[in-house]
Design an enzyme around this catalytic site. Structure first.
Site, PDB file in Angstrom:
ATOM      1  N   TYR A  96      39.662  52.024  -8.389  1.00 23.21           N
ATOM      2  CA  TYR A  96      39.747  50.737  -7.684  1.00 23.21           C
ATOM      3  C   TYR A  96      38.758  49.726  -8.245  1.00 23.21           C
ATOM      4  O   TYR A  96      39.027  48.518  -8.255  1.00 23.21           O
ATOM      5  CB  TYR A  96      39.521  50.954  -6.187  1.00 23.21           C
ATOM      6  CG  TYR A  96      40.740  51.502  -5.476  1.00 23.21           C
ATOM      7  CD1 TYR A  96      41.943  50.805  -5.494  1.00 23.21           C
ATOM      8  CD2 TYR A  96      40.694  52.712  -4.801  1.00 23.21           C
ATOM      9  CE1 TYR A  96      43.076  51.316  -4.854  1.00 23.21           C
ATOM     10  CE2 TYR A  96      41.821  53.222  -4.160  1.00 23.21           C
ATOM     11  CZ  TYR A  96      42.998  52.522  -4.188  1.00 23.21           C
ATOM     12  OH  TYR A  96      44.111  53.025  -3.564  1.00 23.21           O
ATOM     13  N   ASP A 241      43.436  83.898  -0.302  1.00 25.56           N
ATOM     14  CA  ASP A 241      44.706  84.374   0.212  1.00 25.56           C
ATOM     15  C   ASP A 241      45.318  85.376  -0.775  1.00 25.56           C
ATOM     16  O   ASP A 241      45.025  85.350  -1.982  1.00 25.56           O
ATOM     17  CB  ASP A 241      45.687  83.218   0.397  1.00 25.56           C
ATOM     18  CG  ASP A 241      45.318  82.327   1.587  1.00 25.56           C
ATOM     19  OD1 ASP A 241      44.570  82.782   2.461  1.00 25.56           O
ATOM     20  OD2 ASP A 241      45.801  81.182   1.615  1.00 25.56           O
TER      21      ASP A 241
END
Length: 350
Positions: A96, A241
């Site tokens: 930005y 996981d």
């Protein structure tokens, strides 16, 4: 010489190179390592991806190079401003900021790529220039760190100060580890498991520094874990996981990624992945979901990945392919809320 001094020197040398060419009446050119796939090789000795010998040239008199050359100069100038002002910026903020100064990046992906060009050109990581990704990792444990960022130099922080853990941002990543009573680092894929291990005081039970990875961790988190590992001599255990994505989180921490082949000092080859493995799913009778087509495709990709060439990692993949089931870290809760603390982790860390 500090990383801050090294970064300033690297930018100064780059600026001098450009000015010398201009003063001699020549168009500046830059030569930097080629980061394309064909020049990324896996170094078996180092156990990580590195760049080969191929190099590319950015020539300011070549119309096709002018845009990327100018963008690179702007990113270098932006980094110099950050260092001079002793400030930091996120990659998003850099994008930005470029808009505000009329620099034409088509997207943040393009500005991120130019930041990587600056890394390749200087041999330094973007974090050394004060440019960081958005934070999404946290840390908790009995470690005392000393801040080095402006305004906080010399202040010490105990990483157990907040029951939510402390976010791994620029200040913590650059802080110096002073002392610890911990005996290991336990990196956790999910925020839920991170909170559970704080609440149950598992960090005391295992004498562990807990790190919430938040999925694939940003480089700043990997660098902080490496610093704690090397400075304090703490072994690293990775708990994810039980699926191909969790498996790959561990492997990237251990071996690195192709996209960071131009950066040294990120990998932790000695780290241990403790699961959830396919055999854990069976042995601990975990709740599961069936592998999706995307999961199976990902396993095939990992099977061909050079980082998984070792027989142990090939076996992990084969076990998942045979089982065709996956399980999250929270799947242990079917046996009770504290089962993971009372049974699974002692089995794995012992």
């Amino acid at each position: 010489m500090s990383e801050f001094d090294d970064a300033q020197k690297a930018l100064k040398n780059l600026g001098k190179q450009i000015l010398d060419s201009l003063r001699e009446g020549e168009f500046p050119t830059l030569e930097l390592p080629d980061r394309t796939t064909g020049n990324i090789v896996f170094d078996k000795t180092k156990g990580q991806f590195v760049l080969g010998d191929s190099r590319i040239t950015r020539d300011s008199k070549n119309i096709k190079h002018i845009k990327s050359f100018s963008q690179l100069m702007w990113v270098a100038a932006f980094a110099k401003k950050l260092l001079s002002a002793q400030r930091t910026s996120s990659l998003r903020d850099l994008y930005y900021s470029s808009e505000g100064e009329g620099i034409n990046f088509s997207s943040q992906s393009e500005s991120d790529r130019i930041v990587a060009d600056l890394e390749s050109l200087t041999g330094m990581a973007r974090e050394d220039f004060g440019i960081f990704p958005e934070e999404h990792s946290s840390i908790y444990g009995r470690v005392t760190m000393e801040y080095t960022v402006p305004g906080y130099e010399g202040r010490e922080v105990d990483l157990t100060i907040s029951p939510d853990g402390l976010p791994v941002g620029p200040a913590l990543m650059t802080a110096e580890p002073l002392e610890t009573e911990a005996e290991l680092i336990l990196a956790l894929e999910s925020g839920g498991m991170f909170s559970r291990l704080i609440e149950t005081r598992a960090w005391e039970k295992f004498n562990a520094v807990l790190v919430q990875l938040g999925g694939q961790p940003p480089r700043s988190t990997r660098r902080l874990m490496k610093r704690l590992h090397e400075t304090l001599g703490l072994p690293l255990y990775i708990f994810t996981d039980g699926d191909p994505w969790g498996l790959h989180i561990a492997r990237v921490i251990i071996c690195g990624s192709a996209s960071s082949a131009h950066i040294r000092g990120l990998t932790i080859p000695e780290a241990h992945w403790i699961g959830v493995t396919a055999s854990d799913i069976v042995n601990y009778d975990l709740s599961t979901e069936s592998m999706t087509d995307a999961d199976m495709k990902r396993l095939d990709e990992l099977k061909r990945d050079v980082r998984y060439a070792d027989s142990k990692w090939q076996a992990y993949i084969d076990d998942f392919k045979d089982l065709r089931k996956k399980a999250e870290q929270q799947a242990f809760s079917r046996h009770g809320m504290d089962y993971v603390v009372d049974v699974y982790l002692p089995d794995k860390i012992a």
